[in-house]
Design an enzyme around this catalytic site. Sequence first.
Site, PDB file in Angstrom:
ATOM      1  N   CYS A 280       1.259  -1.151   0.054  1.00  0.00           N
ATOM      2  CA  CYS A 280       0.105  -0.044   0.279  1.00  0.00           C
ATOM      3  C   CYS A 280       0.765   1.375  -0.056  1.00  0.00           C
ATOM      4  CB  CYS A 280      -0.946  -0.299   1.185  1.00  0.00           C
ATOM      5  SG  CYS A 280      -1.868  -1.379   1.194  1.00  0.00           S
TER       6      CYS A 280
ATOM      7  N   HIS B  34       0.498   6.025  -1.349  1.00  0.00           N
ATOM      8  CA  HIS B  34      -0.007   6.782  -1.046  1.00  0.00           C
ATOM      9  C   HIS B  34       1.170   7.415   0.430  1.00  0.00           C
ATOM     10  CE1 HIS B  34      -3.589   5.702  -2.785  1.00  0.00           C
ATOM     11  NE2 HIS B  34      -3.334   3.693  -2.200  1.00  0.00           N
TER      12      HIS B  34
ATOM     13  N   ARG C  84     -13.162  -2.278  -1.712  1.00  0.00           N
ATOM     14  CA  ARG C  84     -11.125  -0.998  -2.157  1.00  0.00           C
ATOM     15  C   ARG C  84     -10.837  -1.750  -1.525  1.00  0.00           C
ATOM     16  NH1 ARG C  84     -10.306   2.112  -5.298  1.00  0.00           N
ATOM     17  NH2 ARG C  84      -8.380   0.169  -5.651  1.00  0.00           N
TER      18      ARG C  84
ATOM     19  N   CYS D  42      -7.573  -2.986  -4.350  1.00  0.00           N
ATOM     20  CA  CYS D  42      -6.038  -2.391  -3.498  1.00  0.00           C
ATOM     21  C   CYS D  42      -5.100  -3.910  -4.107  1.00  0.00           C
ATOM     22  CB  CYS D  42      -5.673  -2.000  -2.333  1.00  0.00           C
ATOM     23  SG  CYS D  42      -6.289   0.211  -2.881  1.00  0.00           S
TER      24      CYS D  42
END
Length: 267
Positions: free
Chosen positions: A177, A181, A224, A228
């Site tokens: 992740c 981000h 979501r 991802c």
Amino acid sequence: MIKQWLVATALAGSVVGGAAASDSPYLTGREQLMMLADDNPAELTEWRGEDLYHEPRGPKNVSLEQCDFGLGPGVLEGAYVQMPRYFEDTGRVMDLESRIIHCMKTLQGFTEEDDPVARKHSSDTREADLTAIYTYVAAQSNGMAWNPPMDHPMERLTRDAGEVLFYRRAGSMDFGCVSCHSEPRKRIRLSFLPVTTNQEEWSKAISWPAYRIGHGVVRSSQHRVRGCYYQMRQAGVKFGSDASIAILSYWTDQARGGEATLPDLKR
């Protein structure tokens, strides 16, 4: 209809242009979308969810009005922005979607195989009951600040596990992740990505449920997370698993204090 929204979005962008308050490309794009918020199709899902929430259903023929989302049976206002949280009756940390399923089973008598529980996500031909109820309950926290509790040791442990998963790189592409981000102005194709260190960006990014224009349906937090992991080419995360809730706990804690937009409208 979707084409009309896209055209309207482009026109909206030409209007707001450089007038955006923030220089964040992610937030600028959102401003263009939110100019259409009054016409958010998610409201239709929310209204259907309200009917399902109050309707006596299942083998026990009762409603979900006594479901406890952490603030007491039947208390919906502000409940979602204080989740995931630990529940004494299950002995685990739960997010809103897994808590709704728990109540559908215990209060209404549905089983794992019954369609209202088995159908976790909507398709372009059929909307999941779970998504509709989730949207209705979540909407009762619209405009409030994300504030997941961290009083119970399990809540802190779950948040910490989610942080480990967030930074864990794996799979054929060695992605985590954090790859998308952690730095501003990264993007996938033409879409700029939010970063966890920007509270305004992140609090809006985690505002699910949201009507996804590209999908034509309302999507949830669990969807979501699944998306991802698919994009990272990692093994899928099971709906409602401890791993999925840990990730939700971490990302919600990172948005603490930011305003929730529920339901949201996303590209």
